[in-house]
Design a protein around this motif. Sequence first.
Motif, short mmCIF file in Angstrom:
data_model
loop_
_atom_site.label_atom_id
_atom_site.label_comp_id
_atom_site.label_asym_id
_atom_site.label_seq_id
_atom_site.Cartn_x
_atom_site.Cartn_y
_atom_site.Cartn_z
N THR A 155 0.81 -1.27 0.02
CA THR A 155 0.04 0.24 0.03
C THR A 155 0.84 1.12 -0.18
O THR A 155 0.37 2.38 -0.16
CB THR A 155 -1.16 -0.13 1.14
N GLY A 156 2.18 1.12 0.13
CA GLY A 156 3.01 2.16 -0.01
C GLY A 156 2.97 3.43 0.81
O GLY A 156 2.71 3.38 1.85
N ASN A 157 3.04 4.74 0.32
CA ASN A 157 2.96 5.83 1.06
C ASN A 157 1.55 6.55 1.05
O ASN A 157 1.51 7.65 1.29
CB ASN A 157 4.06 6.78 0.54
N ALA A 158 0.61 5.59 0.84
CA ALA A 158 -0.87 6.18 0.90
C ALA A 158 -1.10 6.71 2.32
O ALA A 158 -0.45 6.20 3.22
CB ALA A 158 -1.76 5.19 0.87
N LYS A 159 -1.91 7.98 2.32
CA LYS A 159 -2.14 8.34 3.69
C LYS A 159 -2.96 7.32 4.52
O LYS A 159 -2.62 7.16 5.91
CB LYS A 159 -2.97 9.66 3.45
N TRP A 160 -3.64 6.30 4.13
CA TRP A 160 -4.12 5.55 4.90
C TRP A 160 -4.30 4.23 3.97
O TRP A 160 -4.37 4.53 2.74
CB TRP A 160 -5.47 5.76 5.29
N ALA A 161 -4.47 2.92 4.36
CA ALA A 161 -4.98 1.99 3.80
C ALA A 161 -5.25 0.72 4.64
O ALA A 161 -5.59 0.82 5.79
CB ALA A 161 -3.34 1.31 3.23
N ILE A 162 -6.24 -0.18 3.91
CA ILE A 162 -7.15 -1.09 4.53
C ILE A 162 -7.11 -2.45 3.61
O ILE A 162 -6.87 -2.14 2.52
CB ILE A 162 -8.45 -0.63 4.71
N LEU A 163 -6.99 -3.58 4.32
CA LEU A 163 -7.37 -4.95 3.44
C LEU A 163 -8.61 -5.00 3.72
O LEU A 163 -9.50 -4.68 4.55
CB LEU A 163 -6.40 -5.84 4.26
#
Length: 127
Positions: A28-36
Amino acid sequence: MQVLGLARIGDIGATGHDGKVTDYSSPTGNAKWAILAPGGSNTQTQADDIYSTFWVKGKKNAYGYLAGTSMATPHVTGAVALLLAQGLTKEQAVDRILTTADAVSCGANSAHCRGRINVAKATGAAG
């Protein structure tokens, strides 16, 4: 990835039938937020994938077993829709999803990933 106008600040990764991040899911890299979210295992076992609409030339209303982040994303957008229906703003809905996620590993290079979506927790449904 865009969730209701919140473009490129969040990413969605996929988990398989075992609840772990899949091999095909990118970091998910440098995204501000991430979810699976559930995306299917992409193995030879159909039951481990997501049963979804499927285009077959000349057929109407076809369904098939698929796997991918394109199968995971509808879980998140559906959860956001449920939270919007409860009266939350877009930002509140995303925050609720992130703060109620199940803590699981998101894999390497996924520092801002919060874990696996838990729609029942997010919406306050009995579990």
